[in-house]
Design a protein around this motif. Structure first.
Motif, short mmCIF file in Angstrom:
data_model
loop_
_atom_site.label_atom_id
_atom_site.label_comp_id
_atom_site.label_asym_id
_atom_site.label_seq_id
_atom_site.Cartn_x
_atom_site.Cartn_y
_atom_site.Cartn_z
N ASP A 17 0.83 -1.21 0.00
CA ASP A 17 0.00 0.00 0.00
C ASP A 17 0.87 1.25 0.00
O ASP A 17 0.57 2.25 -0.68
CB ASP A 17 -0.92 0.03 1.22
CG ASP A 17 -1.94 -1.09 1.22
OD1 ASP A 17 -2.36 -1.49 0.11
OD2 ASP A 17 -2.31 -1.56 2.30
N GLN A 18 1.93 1.21 0.77
CA GLN A 18 2.85 2.34 0.85
C GLN A 18 3.51 2.62 -0.50
O GLN A 18 3.64 3.77 -0.92
CB GLN A 18 3.91 2.07 1.90
CG GLN A 18 3.41 2.07 3.33
CD GLN A 18 2.90 3.45 3.70
OE1 GLN A 18 1.70 3.71 3.66
NE2 GLN A 18 3.80 4.35 4.01
N PHE A 21 1.03 4.21 -2.88
CA PHE A 21 0.81 5.64 -2.64
C PHE A 21 2.05 6.45 -3.00
O PHE A 21 1.94 7.60 -3.46
CB PHE A 21 0.41 5.91 -1.18
CG PHE A 21 0.06 7.35 -0.93
CD1 PHE A 21 -1.17 7.85 -1.31
CD2 PHE A 21 0.99 8.22 -0.35
CE1 PHE A 21 -1.49 9.19 -1.11
CE2 PHE A 21 0.68 9.55 -0.14
CZ PHE A 21 -0.56 10.04 -0.53
N SER A 25 1.88 9.75 -5.33
CA SER A 25 2.28 11.08 -4.83
C SER A 25 3.70 11.46 -5.23
O SER A 25 4.04 12.65 -5.23
CB SER A 25 2.18 11.10 -3.30
OG SER A 25 3.08 10.16 -2.72
N ASN A 52 -1.96 9.77 2.89
CA ASN A 52 -2.58 8.52 2.48
C ASN A 52 -3.69 8.14 3.47
O ASN A 52 -4.79 7.75 3.07
CB ASN A 52 -1.52 7.41 2.41
CG ASN A 52 -2.03 6.14 1.75
OD1 ASN A 52 -3.08 6.13 1.10
ND2 ASN A 52 -1.28 5.07 1.90
N TRP A 56 -7.73 8.01 2.68
CA TRP A 56 -8.51 6.81 2.98
C TRP A 56 -9.76 7.16 3.78
O TRP A 56 -10.83 6.60 3.56
CB TRP A 56 -7.64 5.81 3.75
CG TRP A 56 -8.44 4.67 4.32
CD1 TRP A 56 -9.14 3.73 3.63
CD2 TRP A 56 -8.63 4.37 5.71
NE1 TRP A 56 -9.75 2.85 4.50
CE2 TRP A 56 -9.46 3.22 5.78
CE3 TRP A 56 -8.19 4.95 6.89
CZ2 TRP A 56 -9.84 2.65 6.99
CZ3 TRP A 56 -8.56 4.37 8.10
CH2 TRP A 56 -9.39 3.25 8.14
N LEU A 164 -6.45 3.41 -6.33
CA LEU A 164 -6.30 3.54 -4.89
C LEU A 164 -7.52 4.18 -4.23
O LEU A 164 -7.87 3.84 -3.09
CB LEU A 164 -5.05 4.38 -4.57
CG LEU A 164 -3.72 3.81 -5.06
CD1 LEU A 164 -2.57 4.71 -4.64
CD2 LEU A 164 -3.50 2.41 -4.52
N SER A 181 -2.66 14.43 -2.95
CA SER A 181 -1.52 13.55 -2.70
C SER A 181 -0.20 14.29 -2.83
O SER A 181 0.79 13.93 -2.18
CB SER A 181 -1.55 12.34 -3.64
OG SER A 181 -1.06 12.66 -4.94
#
Length: 472
Positions: A17-18, A21, A25, A52, A56, A164, A181
């Motif tokens: 997930d990191q 993102f 970004s 992030n 969410w 995302l 972002s």
């Protein structure tokens, strides 16, 4: 959490997930995506991009209730660590949204005053073409001018938006979500950049054409606290940002400490094994010992590159033998296979030391006990059986002071001192036990800036003690 709050989402942010993102970004700060580098930061592990987490929250709102607040104030209270579970709660009555961690602590708090009535009025205006930064900048306070407009020119891949944040991008538009972002990029990659910490954020979405060429400007800076306040003027919203220069530690190279090395003391031709020598006080001790004539072997657990960096620095400066070997203190097989044919053993192995709250934790204590007592005793006995006679084992002045939140650590060190005394009684070894003050390393970083002992100065004192006992 009172009764007015309802759960609107829950998840665990993974390293994947990191990375996703980061692609969106362009914020590739290692504190978010590199576990080995992140372990040397104040958090000790990878943390989720604050923006992030915020996006969410909006995704949770819009996917369930089909609305988004217009003016928001976001406080990043505590880090969200990768691979930990969090829950999102919303109070319509209090106009507040919170992200809560496994300990029921609020890690993100969001307040707002109104909702966007009709998202079709939002322009979703296109941003200028942005380029990707390969690595974070190291921005100096002295190079930041108050009021100067800095063009927002760095970003990531807008194509990641719909994957995302599918519901949010349908509501606000791809360009708007992508632009939000970019705020992560401004802080994590530009100002302050590498050593950054996102603290607060305000966003006001606009329903008219914004700035054609988005920019940000520094409105306040305070070097005493590492504080930087920014204002962002964008195509789809305006924003205020509060960030800090994150406390960080950079070890001194041999060339930087040569003038500090005492001429009269020496460890010439001594073979020294430094357990935990890739970072902090262990790395400083490796450098000092080599510069005093010792042949050094340093161990590492996961930081092979850190150990190799220390090794390369020593080799470039000293004509001494220096080696690195992997060692997992928690693995009995690693300990049993360890070659301990050395004159001196320095034991700096340690897990992350952080303040805890609540009742005494047996799990936390067992971690410290394994490092400082159980594994150490095994290594020390093998060292003695191989003919070793001198060990340096650091303790802590916490045993003499009234400090709170470190009970498990203090008890393990107290037992460790008794283990050392017992080993001296059973063998012919001399074990130097020294109760050290807090030393400035990447393991003692704190948001509150405080005077700490210099790792090199402490290492020189350790070398003096070793020289005295080894040559008596």
């Amino acid at each position: 959490m009172n009764e007015s709050y309802i759960q609107i989402g829950k998840r665990t942010f993974s390293l994947t997930d990191q990375l996703d993102f980061a692609d969106l970004s362009g914020d590739n700060n290692p504190i978010h995506i590199d576990p080995l580098e992140a372990r040397k930061t104040i958090g000790g592990a990878c943390i989720v991009h604050g923006v992030n987490g915020f996006l969410w929250v909006l995704e949770c709102l819009v996917s369930t209730y089909n609305f988004v607040p217009k003016n928001l104030k976001i406080d990043f209270l505590k880090p969200i660590y990768v691979d930990t579970h969090v829950i999102c709660f919303w109070s319509k009555l209090e106009k507040t949204i919170k992200i809560v961690n496994e300990e029921a602590d609020a890690v993100v708090s969001i307040s707002y005053d109104d909702f966007i009535i009709d998202s079709s009025h939002l322009g979703n205006f296109l941003l200028p073409k942005l380029v990707e930064l390969s690595s974070p900048k190291r921005t100096s306070f002295n190079n930041l001018d108050l009021g100067t407009k800095y063009k927002s020119e760095y970003g990531g891949k807008i194509v990641k938006v719909e994957t995302l944040f599918s519901h949010l991008s349908s509501y606000l538009g791809d360009n708007t979500v992508y632009e939000v972002s970019i705020l992560s990029n401004i802080v994590g990659m530009q100002v302050p950049g590498l050593h950054s910490l996102f603290s607060k954020l305000e966003i006001s979405f606009i329903d008219h054409p914004g700035c054609i060429t988005p920019f940000y400007q520094v409105t306040k800076k305070d070097e005493r606290f590492g504080l930087i306040e920014l204002e962002y003027t964008g195509s789809n919203f305006t924003s205020k940002i509060v960030a800090f220069e994150r406390p960080h530690y950079e070890s001194k190279k041999c060339s930087e400490i040569k003038e500090l090395i005492p001429a009269l003391k020496n460890l010439k031709n001594k073979k020294i094994l430094i357990i935990g020598g890739s970072r902090g006080i262990g790395a400083a001790c490796a450098r000092v010992s080599s510069m005093l004539g010792a042949d050094v072997t340093l161990t590492y657990s996961v930081g092979a590159s850190d150990a190799q960096y220390v090794c390369a620095d020593i080799k470039s400066y000293c004509n001494r033998i220096v080696k690195t070997i992997p060692l997992d203190i928690n693995n009995p097989c690693d300990i049993e296979s360890l070659d301990l044919n050395y004159d001196i053993l320095c034991y700096f192995a340690s897990p992350k030391i952080s303040q805890t709250k609540g009742d005494f934790s047996l799990q936390t204590f067992d971690k410290f006990y394994t490092f400082y007592c159980k594994s150490f005793e095994k290594i020390a006995m093998q060292f003695s059986n191989c003919g070793g006679s001198l060990i340096y084992w650091p303790s802590t002045v916490f045993l003499e002071q009234e400090v709170t939140g470190f009970n498990e650590y203090i008890l393990a060190k107290e037992i460790g001192e008794k283990v050392c005394k017992n080993l001296e009684y059973k063998t012919n070894m001399k074990i130097i036990i020294e109760r050290l003050e807090k030393i400035q390393t990447d393991q003692t970083l704190s948001v509150m800036r405080q005077p700490l002992l210099d790792a090199v100065s402490v290492s020189i004192n350790i070398a003096n003690l070793m020289s005295f006992h080894a040559n008596e």
